[in-house]
Design a protein around this motif. Structure first.
Motif, mmCIF file in Angstrom:
data_model
loop_
_atom_site.group_PDB
_atom_site.id
_atom_site.type_symbol
_atom_site.label_atom_id
_atom_site.label_comp_id
_atom_site.label_asym_id
_atom_site.label_seq_id
_atom_site.Cartn_x
_atom_site.Cartn_y
_atom_site.Cartn_z
ATOM 1 N N THR A 40 -31.611 -27.660 29.833
ATOM 2 C CA THR A 40 -31.457 -29.034 29.731
ATOM 3 C C THR A 40 -30.676 -29.503 28.370
ATOM 4 O O THR A 40 -30.532 -28.678 27.722
ATOM 5 C CB THR A 40 -33.073 -29.894 29.948
ATOM 6 O OG1 THR A 40 -33.603 -29.045 28.706
ATOM 7 C CG2 THR A 40 -33.686 -29.419 30.925
ATOM 8 N N ALA A 41 -30.177 -30.747 28.414
ATOM 9 C CA ALA A 41 -29.627 -31.201 27.423
ATOM 10 C C ALA A 41 -28.605 -30.164 26.977
ATOM 11 O O ALA A 41 -28.071 -29.689 25.842
ATOM 12 C CB ALA A 41 -30.328 -31.443 25.937
ATOM 13 N N LEU B 121 -24.817 -26.215 24.997
ATOM 14 C CA LEU B 121 -23.658 -25.741 25.710
ATOM 15 C C LEU B 121 -23.393 -24.389 25.299
ATOM 16 O O LEU B 121 -23.060 -23.505 26.139
ATOM 17 C CB LEU B 121 -22.428 -26.880 25.436
ATOM 18 C CG LEU B 121 -21.157 -26.232 26.244
ATOM 19 C CD1 LEU B 121 -21.286 -26.384 27.613
ATOM 20 C CD2 LEU B 121 -19.953 -27.187 25.629
ATOM 21 N N ALA B 122 -23.607 -24.293 24.021
ATOM 22 C CA ALA B 122 -23.520 -22.789 23.761
ATOM 23 C C ALA B 122 -24.599 -21.675 24.151
ATOM 24 O O ALA B 122 -24.230 -20.626 24.440
ATOM 25 C CB ALA B 122 -23.701 -22.811 22.008
ATOM 26 N N ILE B 123 -25.804 -22.272 24.465
ATOM 27 C CA ILE B 123 -26.588 -21.625 25.052
ATOM 28 C C ILE B 123 -26.224 -21.214 26.402
ATOM 29 O O ILE B 123 -26.524 -20.076 27.017
ATOM 30 C CB ILE B 123 -27.948 -22.156 25.089
ATOM 31 C CG1 ILE B 123 -28.639 -22.168 23.397
ATOM 32 C CG2 ILE B 123 -29.013 -21.482 25.520
ATOM 33 C CD1 ILE B 123 -29.809 -23.059 23.097
ATOM 34 N N SER B 124 -25.743 -22.249 27.103
ATOM 35 C CA SER B 124 -25.298 -22.258 28.583
ATOM 36 C C SER B 124 -24.374 -21.174 28.754
ATOM 37 O O SER B 124 -24.283 -20.154 29.280
ATOM 38 C CB SER B 124 -24.958 -23.522 29.118
ATOM 39 O OG SER B 124 -26.040 -24.281 28.982
ATOM 40 N N GLN C 293 -23.732 -38.333 34.535
ATOM 41 C CA GLN C 293 -23.075 -37.444 35.362
ATOM 42 C C GLN C 293 -21.749 -37.080 34.627
ATOM 43 O O GLN C 293 -21.359 -35.901 34.815
ATOM 44 C CB GLN C 293 -22.768 -38.035 36.575
ATOM 45 C CG GLN C 293 -22.188 -37.345 37.615
ATOM 46 C CD GLN C 293 -22.794 -36.249 38.262
ATOM 47 O OE1 GLN C 293 -23.901 -36.543 38.585
ATOM 48 N NE2 GLN C 293 -22.256 -35.307 38.156
ATOM 49 N N GLU C 294 -20.928 -37.860 33.983
ATOM 50 C CA GLU C 294 -19.623 -37.663 33.223
ATOM 51 C C GLU C 294 -20.006 -36.533 32.527
ATOM 52 O O GLU C 294 -18.729 -35.688 32.107
ATOM 53 C CB GLU C 294 -18.919 -38.967 32.619
ATOM 54 C CG GLU C 294 -19.666 -39.617 31.489
ATOM 55 C CD GLU C 294 -20.559 -40.548 32.163
ATOM 56 O OE1 GLU C 294 -21.312 -41.600 31.327
ATOM 57 O OE2 GLU C 294 -21.079 -40.657 33.347
ATOM 58 N N ASN C 295 -20.825 -36.353 31.728
ATOM 59 C CA ASN C 295 -21.123 -34.996 30.709
ATOM 60 C C ASN C 295 -21.498 -34.107 31.468
ATOM 61 O O ASN C 295 -20.741 -32.880 31.269
ATOM 62 C CB ASN C 295 -22.078 -35.488 29.859
ATOM 63 C CG ASN C 295 -22.148 -36.722 28.832
ATOM 64 O OD1 ASN C 295 -20.941 -37.068 28.691
ATOM 65 N ND2 ASN C 295 -23.369 -37.320 28.411
ATOM 66 N N VAL C 296 -22.228 -34.215 32.581
ATOM 67 C CA VAL C 296 -22.327 -32.780 33.489
ATOM 68 C C VAL C 296 -21.089 -32.392 34.190
ATOM 69 O O VAL C 296 -20.883 -31.233 34.044
ATOM 70 C CB VAL C 296 -23.435 -33.326 34.400
ATOM 71 C CG1 VAL C 296 -23.326 -32.104 35.518
ATOM 72 C CG2 VAL C 296 -24.877 -33.286 33.950
ATOM 73 N N ASP C 297 -20.146 -33.286 34.422
ATOM 74 C CA ASP C 297 -18.850 -32.952 35.153
ATOM 75 C C ASP C 297 -18.013 -32.215 34.111
ATOM 76 O O ASP C 297 -17.422 -31.186 34.439
ATOM 77 C CB ASP C 297 -18.233 -34.117 35.648
ATOM 78 C CG ASP C 297 -19.110 -34.582 36.982
ATOM 79 O OD1 ASP C 297 -19.885 -33.992 37.392
ATOM 80 O OD2 ASP C 297 -18.954 -35.776 37.365
ATOM 81 N N ARG C 298 -17.990 -32.797 32.932
ATOM 82 C CA ARG C 298 -16.916 -32.299 31.807
ATOM 83 C C ARG C 298 -17.392 -30.897 31.499
ATOM 84 O O ARG C 298 -16.728 -29.990 31.283
ATOM 85 C CB ARG C 298 -16.945 -33.359 30.602
ATOM 86 C CG ARG C 298 -16.275 -32.600 29.428
ATOM 87 C CD ARG C 298 -16.382 -33.713 28.389
ATOM 88 N NE ARG C 298 -17.656 -34.286 27.952
ATOM 89 C CZ ARG C 298 -18.811 -33.565 27.254
ATOM 90 N NH1 ARG C 298 -18.388 -32.519 26.940
ATOM 91 N NH2 ARG C 298 -19.806 -34.191 27.293
ATOM 92 N N ALA C 299 -18.915 -30.672 31.264
ATOM 93 C CA ALA C 299 -19.413 -29.364 30.736
ATOM 94 C C ALA C 299 -19.207 -28.313 32.113
ATOM 95 O O ALA C 299 -18.675 -27.041 31.567
ATOM 96 C CB ALA C 299 -20.836 -29.811 30.236
ATOM 97 N N GLY D 50 -24.021 -28.044 37.870
ATOM 98 C CA GLY D 50 -24.647 -29.018 37.205
ATOM 99 C C GLY D 50 -25.311 -30.064 37.757
ATOM 100 O O GLY D 50 -25.131 -30.133 38.962
ATOM 101 N N ILE D 51 -26.228 -30.864 37.213
ATOM 102 C CA ILE D 51 -27.107 -31.780 37.724
ATOM 103 C C ILE D 51 -27.525 -32.797 36.691
ATOM 104 O O ILE D 51 -27.752 -32.371 35.601
ATOM 105 C CB ILE D 51 -28.286 -31.313 38.844
ATOM 106 C CG1 ILE D 51 -29.125 -32.232 39.679
ATOM 107 C CG2 ILE D 51 -29.360 -30.685 37.834
ATOM 108 C CD1 ILE D 51 -30.031 -31.799 40.480
#
Length: 103
Positions: free
Chosen positions: A39-40, A47-50, A67-73, A86-87
């Motif tokens: 999450t987050a 993002l680094a953990i992911s 949603q735009e943050n999920v799509d970008r990442a 992502g979700i």
């Protein structure tokens, strides 16, 4: 002086082993066939953990409230050849948490 050089040399070798272990040089895909929910996870530490979980072989499901943050990442990590999806999930909403885990 020579004693200090020996101590420093030993420390340098130990640090190199730590760096190699943390970079995955020693371990190969220890998280293969695993799914990680983070999450987050669209920026910063999340993002680094992911990224690291995916580099270690996990399929990572990233989430954020927007949603735009999920799509970008997701796009960024997929460009690196990592297995991610992502979700949108606001962890303060029970229905969002349920959807995240179900996904």
């Amino acid at each position: 002086m020579q004693k200090a050089g020996l101590l420093l040399g030993g420390w340098t070798r130990a640090w190199k082993l730590v760096r190699m272990a943390s970079s995955g040089v020693i371990r190969r895909n220890p998280l293969a066939n695993k799914v990680a929910l983070v999450t987050a996870s669209t920026d910063g530490i999340g993002l680094a953990i992911s990224r690291r979980l995916a580099e270690d072989g996990a399929h990572v499901v990233i989430s954020s409230r927007k949603q735009e943050n999920v799509d970008r990442a997701v796009a960024k990590l997929q460009e690196e050849g990592l297995s991610v999806s992502g979700i949108v999930c606001h962890v303060g909403k029970p229905e969002d948490r349920e959807r995240l885990v179900t996904t």
